[in-house]
Design an enzyme around this catalytic site. Structure first.
Site, mmCIF file in Angstrom:
data_model
loop_
_atom_site.group_PDB
_atom_site.id
_atom_site.type_symbol
_atom_site.label_atom_id
_atom_site.label_comp_id
_atom_site.label_asym_id
_atom_site.label_seq_id
_atom_site.Cartn_x
_atom_site.Cartn_y
_atom_site.Cartn_z
ATOM 1 N N TYR A 128 -11.071 -9.615 57.739
ATOM 2 C CA TYR A 128 -9.863 -9.160 57.045
ATOM 3 C C TYR A 128 -10.015 -7.719 56.558
ATOM 4 O O TYR A 128 -9.335 -6.820 57.020
ATOM 5 C CB TYR A 128 -9.561 -10.066 55.849
ATOM 6 C CG TYR A 128 -8.822 -11.353 56.149
ATOM 7 C CD1 TYR A 128 -8.829 -11.925 57.409
ATOM 8 C CD2 TYR A 128 -8.126 -12.022 55.149
ATOM 9 C CE1 TYR A 128 -8.164 -13.112 57.670
ATOM 10 C CE2 TYR A 128 -7.451 -13.207 55.383
ATOM 11 C CZ TYR A 128 -7.472 -13.757 56.653
ATOM 12 O OH TYR A 128 -6.811 -14.931 56.892
ATOM 13 N N GLU A 256 -8.692 -21.129 51.148
ATOM 14 C CA GLU A 256 -9.925 -20.612 50.551
ATOM 15 C C GLU A 256 -10.064 -21.033 49.092
ATOM 16 O O GLU A 256 -11.177 -21.234 48.598
ATOM 17 C CB GLU A 256 -9.946 -19.085 50.664
ATOM 18 C CG GLU A 256 -11.208 -18.432 50.139
ATOM 19 C CD GLU A 256 -11.195 -16.924 50.323
ATOM 20 O OE1 GLU A 256 -12.279 -16.336 50.344
ATOM 21 O OE2 GLU A 256 -10.090 -16.352 50.450
ATOM 22 N N GLU A 381 -7.570 -5.925 39.877
ATOM 23 C CA GLU A 381 -6.364 -5.104 39.751
ATOM 24 C C GLU A 381 -5.252 -5.612 40.674
ATOM 25 O O GLU A 381 -4.086 -5.707 40.277
ATOM 26 C CB GLU A 381 -6.704 -3.644 40.081
ATOM 27 C CG GLU A 381 -7.603 -2.961 39.058
ATOM 28 C CD GLU A 381 -9.071 -3.376 39.163
ATOM 29 O OE1 GLU A 381 -9.833 -3.075 38.244
ATOM 30 O OE2 GLU A 381 -9.441 -4.017 40.166
#
Length: 400
Positions: A128, A256, A381
């Site tokens: 990814y 996940e 964040e």
């Protein structure tokens, strides 16, 4: 006795009777920051589990699993952690790719890829993140182009051509041990953001693939850079429709953060209890500030557990709520702070390595590796933005 308790007792009994002999020394081996430990031996253990029918317990029986209910899966992962069994080497294939293929794969893909995952014969990694597309996954630049000329060299259905993959992935966990990688690549030239991405299954043992381990603060290398320079995979090795990779990739991320998180929390509890014991033994518990931080850590762990149970309750009801978004940022921050607490409990001794040149203690490794918890799988964040914009519906951050 309920089906869940019966399943729990069966799992507990099996683990107790099989984590013996050659496997007894594997207790507590592996895990975050320690994936280098006894990898070959843990793979033998994983294949022993497979032979006994204890891999992929939540998968439907027709795909090689046990068809365990959500509650039974939770029980298994908790018992596995309570037994201090070794960290799984096939987690990415079993918990991420397998459920994705069951949900989105073709019959041919399921027939080809699921049995080797159940048997722990093929290991997987997740392609990814990129240097410019970490938490901002939609900024993927790795590209894949169709080559329909000539015979395929990468398996799959007869004919059909291949995908040719070019680009770079980074922070790829366990790529150096993996046989295959599921890769998010841009397959529609000129597309941007979430559009035009495809979810490809790419073999790693081929020309055009280079894997470079990244040495971390712990001195180990669980993470890797992966370079694709004309690497190939069969045209049939795309999950979902070409261009629909974003939807499939997001589903994988949902898998996940599933039932295995309950087992993870058993490990967290073991770490916290060890910190408390150390504080009692070396006198750090006499410090009221340390006692207050320990109490806060205990409260935080209970909060993590109840949030996870609430999340799984929503999944079972078919309507997952915001708990999944909250869970990652909460446990990652908690674990990072536990590492900081552990070092403060150690005191000045925490500055000394266990041996030369860089042999770390368990506490030092916990402190250093847990710094990555708030970065991988979406930084804190980014998680805050997701919670603010997608869960709470607040105005979106102004972007150029």
């Amino acid at each position: 006795m309920s089906d869940v308790e019966e399943f729990r007792r069966e799992a507990r009994s099996w683990l107790r009777s099989h984590l013996t002999g050659e496997f007894a020394a594997l207790r507590g081996r592996g895990g975050p920051g320690r994936e280098h430990e006894a990898h070959a031996e843990r793979l033998v253990w994983e294949r022993h589990m497979a032979a006994e029918g204890w891999t992929c317990v939540g998968w439907p029986k027709e795909y090689g699993g046990r068809g365990a209910t959500l509650e039974q899966q939770v029980a298994f992962h908790e018992e596995y952690a309570l037994a201090d069994a070794p960290a799984r080497v096939n987690h990415i294939g079993e918990q991420l790719l397998g459920p994705t293929l069951i949900a989105f794969g073709t019959p041919a893909q399921r027939e080809r890829f699921l049995p080797p995952i159940v048997a722990a014969e093929e290991l997987w990694c997740q392609g990814y993140s990129e240097p410019d597309a970490g938490s901002d996954l939609a900024n993927v630049r790795t590209r894949a182009e169709r080559d329909d000329g000539g015979a395929s060299r990468t398996g799959g259905d007869a004919g059909g051509g291949e995908w040719v993959v070019t680009g770079q992935k980074v922070w790829t966990s366990l790529a150096h041990e993996a046989d295959w990688c599921f890769v998010i690549a841009r397959t529609e030239p000129g597309s941007t953001r979430h559009q035009g991405l495809s979810y490809l299954l790419v073999p790693l043992d081929q020309p055009g693939v280079e894997i470079r381990p990244i040495v971390q603060l712990t001195g180990t290398s669980e993470f890797n850079e992966v370079f694709f320079d004309g690497a190939r995979t069969h045209a049939s090795h795309v999950v979902g429709a070409p261009g629909d990779g974003w939807r499939v990739a997001m589903a994988t991320l949902g898998f996940e953060r599933g039932v295995s998180t309950l087992g993870q929390q058993v490990g967290f509890r073991r770490e916290l209890e060890a910190v408390i014991e150390l504080a009692r033994r070396n006198g750090a518990a006499a410090d009221p500030l340390i006692r207050d931080r320990i109490a806060r850590a205990w409260i935080g762990l209970e909060t993590i557990r109840f949030n996870a149970l609430r999340m799984l309750g929503g999944v079972a009801a078919g309507a997952p709520g915001p708990e999944a978004s909250i869970g990652k940022i909460f446990w990652a921050t908690w674990h990072r702070e536990l590492g900081e607490l552990a070092m403060d409990v150690c005191g000045a001794e925490g500055m000394l390595a266990a041996g030369a040149p860089y042999d770390l203690t368990d506490w030092q490794r916990l402190y250093l590796f847990s710094r990555s918890d708030t970065l991988y799988a979406g930084s804190n964040e980014i998680q805050r933005n997701i919670i603010a914009e997608r869960v709470l519906g607040l105005p979106k951050e102004v972007r150029p």
